[in-house]
Design a protein around this motif. Structure first.
Motif: not given
Length: 189
Positions: A1-2, A23-27, A44-47, A71-73
């Motif tokens: 998701x973006x 995957x990309x960006x930051x949260x 939170x950073x990529x990975x 990525x959402x699971x």
């Protein structure tokens, strides 16, 4: 998701139905305090994987710092698979332990001086980004202040003091060159 900049991914007290990996960006995850201040809990950073909760609801809200792909699971699916796959079970356990260590380190940082907190933050971000020379900070000075329990003025003043003393160079407002890691490390000790 973006997710676009400052877009909410989930809210505090919402059901914790999913796990998320950047995957990309930051949260950033955060809680709003009773007096209206925002306390950022984590970046939170990529990975990185986030949204891991002990209970059934999120203890904090999460939003994208900048344009991010996540990525959402389904949490239930991941847990069911972990029961069958020993490696996945071990990875989830290590994720929980790392999250606990991060929370412990962050709580200890909050009793340090402003200089110590900012130095520790810069070293943490450099370590997480795998860089020894410079670090790109996706978050604003206000985000950093809300994470470190400081005012934006204190964070900005500390950055300026570090630059004037030669410990860092501010290449841009978000790109920091670490010129004297030893001095920063002494502050963080």
């Amino acid at each position: 998701m973006r997710f676009g900049r400052n877009e909410e991914i989930y809210g505090e007290d919402e059901p914790a139905e999913f796990l998320y990996q950047i995957v990309t960006g930051a949260v950033r995850t955060y809680r709003m305090l009773d007096d209206g201040r925002r306390q950022i809990v984590a970046f939170y950073l990529p990975g990185d994987i986030f949204g891991v909760e002990a209970g059934e609801a999120h203890l904090a809200s999460a939003e994208a710092v900048n344009d991010s792909q996540v990525l959402v699971v389904k949490r239930a699916s991941a847990m069911a698979r972990a029961e069958l796959q020993r490696d996945l079970s071990k990875q989830l356990w290590m994720l929980a332990v790392r999250e606990l260590q991060r929370v412990q380190q962050h709580s200890l940082a909050l009793i340090k001086s402003a200089d110590e907190r900012v130095a520790g933050f810069l070293l943490e971000m450099a370590g997480r980004c795998g860089s020894s020379a410079s670090v790109d900070l996706p978050m604003s000075r206000q985000d950093i202040a809300d994470y470190l329990g400081l005012t934006i003025e204190t964070v900005s003043r500390t950055f300026t003091q570090f630059a004037q003393s030669g410990m860092i160079a501010l290449e841009t407002s978000r790109r920091v060159q670490l010129r004297n890691r030893v001095a920063l490390g002494r502050l963080n000790a």
